[in-house]
Scaffold this active site. Structure first.
Site, PDB file in Angstrom:
ATOM      1  N   ARG A 106     -53.902  95.184 -11.247  1.00 25.82           N
ATOM      2  CA  ARG A 106     -52.576  95.641 -10.405  1.00 25.82           C
ATOM      3  C   ARG A 106     -52.776  95.221  -9.008  1.00 25.82           C
ATOM      4  O   ARG A 106     -52.152  95.770  -8.150  1.00 25.82           O
ATOM      5  CB  ARG A 106     -52.775  97.334 -10.443  1.00 25.82           C
ATOM      6  CG  ARG A 106     -52.492  97.986 -11.594  1.00 25.82           C
ATOM      7  CD  ARG A 106     -52.134  99.454 -11.582  1.00 25.82           C
ATOM      8  NE  ARG A 106     -52.215 100.059 -12.752  1.00 25.82           N
ATOM      9  CZ  ARG A 106     -53.069 100.501 -13.550  1.00 25.82           C
ATOM     10  NH1 ARG A 106     -54.398 100.784 -12.787  1.00 25.82           N
ATOM     11  NH2 ARG A 106     -52.938 100.901 -14.674  1.00 25.82           N
ATOM     12  N   LYS A 128     -42.182  84.559  -2.454  1.00 25.54           N
ATOM     13  CA  LYS A 128     -41.813  84.505  -3.695  1.00 25.54           C
ATOM     14  C   LYS A 128     -42.863  83.964  -4.453  1.00 25.54           C
ATOM     15  O   LYS A 128     -43.560  82.777  -4.241  1.00 25.54           O
ATOM     16  CB  LYS A 128     -40.671  83.552  -3.873  1.00 25.54           C
ATOM     17  CG  LYS A 128     -39.375  84.136  -3.378  1.00 25.54           C
ATOM     18  CD  LYS A 128     -38.338  83.039  -3.554  1.00 25.54           C
ATOM     19  CE  LYS A 128     -36.960  83.492  -3.096  1.00 25.54           C
ATOM     20  NZ  LYS A 128     -36.007  82.803  -3.332  1.00 25.54           N
ATOM     21  N   GLU A 170     -37.204  69.140   2.325  1.00 29.44           N
ATOM     22  CA  GLU A 170     -36.993  70.711   2.834  1.00 29.44           C
ATOM     23  C   GLU A 170     -37.266  70.432   4.576  1.00 29.44           C
ATOM     24  O   GLU A 170     -36.305  71.498   5.134  1.00 29.44           O
ATOM     25  CB  GLU A 170     -38.268  71.510   2.434  1.00 29.44           C
ATOM     26  CG  GLU A 170     -38.315  71.552   0.911  1.00 29.44           C
ATOM     27  CD  GLU A 170     -37.237  72.010   0.040  1.00 29.44           C
ATOM     28  OE1 GLU A 170     -36.322  72.740   0.576  1.00 29.44           O
ATOM     29  OE2 GLU A 170     -37.135  71.945  -1.152  1.00 29.44           O
ATOM     30  N   LYS A 207     -37.953  78.937   8.724  1.00 27.25           N
ATOM     31  CA  LYS A 207     -38.154  79.540   7.370  1.00 27.25           C
ATOM     32  C   LYS A 207     -38.529  81.116   7.598  1.00 27.25           C
ATOM     33  O   LYS A 207     -37.686  82.127   7.203  1.00 27.25           O
ATOM     34  CB  LYS A 207     -38.854  79.034   6.353  1.00 27.25           C
ATOM     35  CG  LYS A 207     -38.863  79.693   5.007  1.00 27.25           C
ATOM     36  CD  LYS A 207     -39.021  79.036   3.714  1.00 27.25           C
ATOM     37  CE  LYS A 207     -38.881  80.027   2.639  1.00 27.25           C
ATOM     38  NZ  LYS A 207     -39.451  79.678   1.304  1.00 27.25           N
ATOM     39  N   GLU A 217     -32.763  88.137   0.119  1.00 21.92           N
ATOM     40  CA  GLU A 217     -31.860  87.049  -0.134  1.00 21.92           C
ATOM     41  C   GLU A 217     -30.667  87.541  -0.475  1.00 21.92           C
ATOM     42  O   GLU A 217     -29.722  87.311  -1.456  1.00 21.92           O
ATOM     43  CB  GLU A 217     -32.397  86.051  -1.204  1.00 21.92           C
ATOM     44  CG  GLU A 217     -31.620  84.840  -1.169  1.00 21.92           C
ATOM     45  CD  GLU A 217     -32.534  83.852  -2.216  1.00 21.92           C
ATOM     46  OE1 GLU A 217     -33.510  84.084  -2.301  1.00 21.92           O
ATOM     47  OE2 GLU A 217     -31.920  82.732  -2.557  1.00 21.92           O
ATOM     48  N   ARG A 221     -30.209  84.484   4.015  1.00 19.17           N
ATOM     49  CA  ARG A 221     -31.493  83.613   3.420  1.00 19.17           C
ATOM     50  C   ARG A 221     -30.856  82.738   2.759  1.00 19.17           C
ATOM     51  O   ARG A 221     -31.446  81.695   2.304  1.00 19.17           O
ATOM     52  CB  ARG A 221     -32.248  84.665   2.645  1.00 19.17           C
ATOM     53  CG  ARG A 221     -33.752  83.815   2.225  1.00 19.17           C
ATOM     54  CD  ARG A 221     -34.777  84.709   1.695  1.00 19.17           C
ATOM     55  NE  ARG A 221     -35.882  83.879   1.096  1.00 19.17           N
ATOM     56  CZ  ARG A 221     -37.054  84.460   0.858  1.00 19.17           C
ATOM     57  NH1 ARG A 221     -37.344  85.684   1.064  1.00 19.17           N
ATOM     58  NH2 ARG A 221     -37.832  83.593   0.182  1.00 19.17           N
ATOM     59  N   ASN A 225     -30.622  77.752   0.832  1.00 19.55           N
ATOM     60  CA  ASN A 225     -30.065  77.007  -0.432  1.00 19.55           C
ATOM     61  C   ASN A 225     -29.294  75.517  -0.118  1.00 19.55           C
ATOM     62  O   ASN A 225     -28.616  74.954  -1.097  1.00 19.55           O
ATOM     63  CB  ASN A 225     -29.113  77.944  -1.243  1.00 19.55           C
ATOM     64  CG  ASN A 225     -30.358  78.972  -2.041  1.00 19.55           C
ATOM     65  OD1 ASN A 225     -31.292  78.410  -2.213  1.00 19.55           O
ATOM     66  ND2 ASN A 225     -29.636  80.027  -1.678  1.00 19.55           N
ATOM     67  N   HIS A 228     -29.244  72.699  -2.295  1.00 15.21           N
ATOM     68  CA  HIS A 228     -29.987  73.075  -3.525  1.00 15.21           C
ATOM     69  C   HIS A 228     -29.248  73.487  -4.665  1.00 15.21           C
ATOM     70  O   HIS A 228     -29.504  73.607  -5.962  1.00 15.21           O
ATOM     71  CB  HIS A 228     -30.844  74.245  -3.413  1.00 15.21           C
ATOM     72  CG  HIS A 228     -32.092  73.726  -2.768  1.00 15.21           C
ATOM     73  ND1 HIS A 228     -32.148  73.379  -1.473  1.00 15.21           N
ATOM     74  CD2 HIS A 228     -33.467  73.893  -3.176  1.00 15.21           C
ATOM     75  CE1 HIS A 228     -33.360  72.994  -1.185  1.00 15.21           C
ATOM     76  NE2 HIS A 228     -34.297  73.314  -2.172  1.00 15.21           N
ATOM     77  N   HIS A 232     -30.265  71.335  -7.617  1.00 12.58           N
ATOM     78  CA  HIS A 232     -30.821  71.821  -8.844  1.00 12.58           C
ATOM     79  C   HIS A 232     -30.295  71.390 -10.066  1.00 12.58           C
ATOM     80  O   HIS A 232     -30.962  70.980 -10.859  1.00 12.58           O
ATOM     81  CB  HIS A 232     -30.758  73.627  -8.815  1.00 12.58           C
ATOM     82  CG  HIS A 232     -31.749  74.169  -7.910  1.00 12.58           C
ATOM     83  ND1 HIS A 232     -31.649  75.410  -7.165  1.00 12.58           N
ATOM     84  CD2 HIS A 232     -33.429  73.995  -7.703  1.00 12.58           C
ATOM     85  CE1 HIS A 232     -32.863  75.764  -6.547  1.00 12.58           C
ATOM     86  NE2 HIS A 232     -33.829  74.878  -6.747  1.00 12.58           N
ATOM     87  N   HIS A 247     -38.641  67.391  -7.128  1.00  7.72           N
ATOM     88  CA  HIS A 247     -37.831  68.511  -6.524  1.00  7.72           C
ATOM     89  C   HIS A 247     -36.923  67.890  -5.358  1.00  7.72           C
ATOM     90  O   HIS A 247     -35.797  67.942  -5.045  1.00  7.72           O
ATOM     91  CB  HIS A 247     -38.292  69.787  -6.049  1.00  7.72           C
ATOM     92  CG  HIS A 247     -37.761  70.741  -5.501  1.00  7.72           C
ATOM     93  ND1 HIS A 247     -36.476  71.397  -6.086  1.00  7.72           N
ATOM     94  CD2 HIS A 247     -37.560  71.172  -4.199  1.00  7.72           C
ATOM     95  CE1 HIS A 247     -35.856  72.373  -5.338  1.00  7.72           C
ATOM     96  NE2 HIS A 247     -36.473  72.224  -4.136  1.00  7.72           N
TER      97      HIS A 247
END
Ligand SMILES: NC(=O)c1ccc[n+]([C@@H]2O[C@H](COP(=O)([O-])OP(=O)(O)OC[C@H]3O[C@@H](n4cnc5c(N)ncnc54)[C@H](O)[C@@H]3O)[C@@H](O)[C@H]2O)c1
Ligand SMILES: [Zn+2]
Length: 344
Positions: A106, A128, A170, A207, A217, A221, A225, A228, A232, A247
């Site tokens: 946990r 994240k 980035e 950031k 988000e 936020r 993107n 992206h 993506h 990426h």
């Protein structure tokens, strides 16, 4: 809750200080074959007696099977709820190690020591965590904050140039979306001559500010993107044709497309947009995309999580440093931007 991100030129002392302040029953270090070879020697003096959990490098191992292996090793090493996992590696190690630590019994403490530029300037902030699942990227995961993140650019010395350049995308993004003055400095220097310590600190600050304003988000936020949405889709397209790109390489192409779009639908000045496109193109080169495949890429864009009700939504620049989110874009407009890139 914001994580504690420490920028240092002496990762050993910072790690030692962290360990002196806390008491852990056991410590394990998670590394991949590359970070064991290149990065572990830097901290081994401090972590000498810890268990080492070793996994193969690469995104393809960011999955449940590798997590099982990690949990197995954590169990064999006798880790309990008062133990610590040190994640030594790029974004794959950070995302998956954090995920494994947060789920183990946990949740146990974990520290991230990012070793790629991408993981220093992006994955180090925002909490994240997760893994890929059945071909869906970052499909299983949650938000949880590391107990500490210690960033030392010393690790970049052994990072392959293409990986460094990938992370640089980035850095460029953070300047374009939020800081015109920084962009004006950055674009005057070649990629190889960039002041990394300074740029890493800048990206972490930008950031962190954006994430603090909108941790889940739901609004602002989303400006992270930028580049992206199409990026993506371009990344998935190259994966589908068995010719994967990094990426950051896909995001660089995505930013060029989305600069066209920013000009077309969000009022970005044409000369400013052209300068930014030129710099990105000079740094990253161009990805060769068959014009006939533009439709395929558009279909992939429609699967983006950020779209609402089947309508495309982009984060686009209004000026350098000023970004709008949730900008509705028609399929035709997006396709036109992509075709402009293909025809450069
Ligand atoms: N959590 C977040 O907010 C967030 C943000 C951006 C990206 N990510 C995730 O990050 C991952 C990509 O991260 P990445 O680009 O760091 O990839 P990565 O972790 O796969 O590292 C890239 C390659 O560099 C090698 N490497 C790492 N450090 C090295 C060093 N110092 N010297 C030599 N080789 C080294 C690795 O072994 C690997 O082969 C993706 O899975 C992405 O989803 C997460
Ligand atoms: Zn990215």
């Amino acid at each position: 809750m914001a994580e504690s991100v420490i920028l240092t030129k002496d990762v050993r002392s910072e790690l030692q200080a962290f360990l002196n302040n806390r008491s852990f029953t056991r410590i394990a270090v998670l590394a991949d074959h590359n970070t064991r070879r290149h990065c572990l020697p830097v901290i081994q003096q401090i972590t000498g007696t810890s268990s080492l959990i070793l996994i193969p490098p690469g995104e393809v191992y960011k999955n449940l099977a590798t997590c099982e292996l990690i949990w197995d090793e954590m169990t064999k090493a006798g880790l309990d709820r008062k133990s610590l996992l040190i994640n030594l590696g790029g974004g794959v190690i950070g995302d998956m190690g954090g995920f494994c630590a947060s789920a183990f019994k946990r949740g146990i403490a974990f520290v991230n020591l990012p070793t790629t530029l991408l993981s220093m300037v992006d994955a180090s902030v925002g909490g994240k965590l997760g893994i890929d699942f059945k071909g869906y990227k970052n499909h299983i995961g949650f938000f949880a904050m590391p107990d500490s993140v210690v960033i030392d650019a010393v690790f970049l010395k052994t990072l392959p140039e293409n990986e460094l350049r990938s992370g640089f995308a980035e850095v460029i993004k953070h300047c374009l979306i939020r800081d015109e003055a920084k962009w004006d400095g950055l674009r005057l220097r070649e990629f190889r001559d960039q002041p990394w310590d300074d740029l890493i600190a800048h990206s972490v600050r930008i950031k962190s500010e954006i994430v603090a304003e909108d941790p889940r988000e739901s609004g602002i936020r989303k400006i992270l993107n930028f580049g992206h949405t199409l990026g993506h889709a371009i990344e998935s397209y190259f994966l589908d044709i068995n010719s994967p790109v990094l990426h950051g390489e896909a995001v660089a192409a995505g930013m060029i497309c989305e600069l066209f779009l920013s000009e077309e639908v969000n009022g970005l000045d044409g000369a400013t947009a052209a300068l930014a496109r030129e710099y990105i193109l000079k740094t990253f080169g161009k990805l060769e995309i068959d014009a006939a495949d533009a439709g395929k890429i558009l279909n992939l864009t429609l699967q983006d999580k950020k779209n609402e009700g089947g309508e495309l939504r982009f984060s686009l620049l209004a000026e350098i440093g000023k970004t709008s989110h949730n900008v509705p874009v028609s399929r035709e407009q997006a396709e036109k931007a992509l075709i402009k890139y293909v025809k450069i």
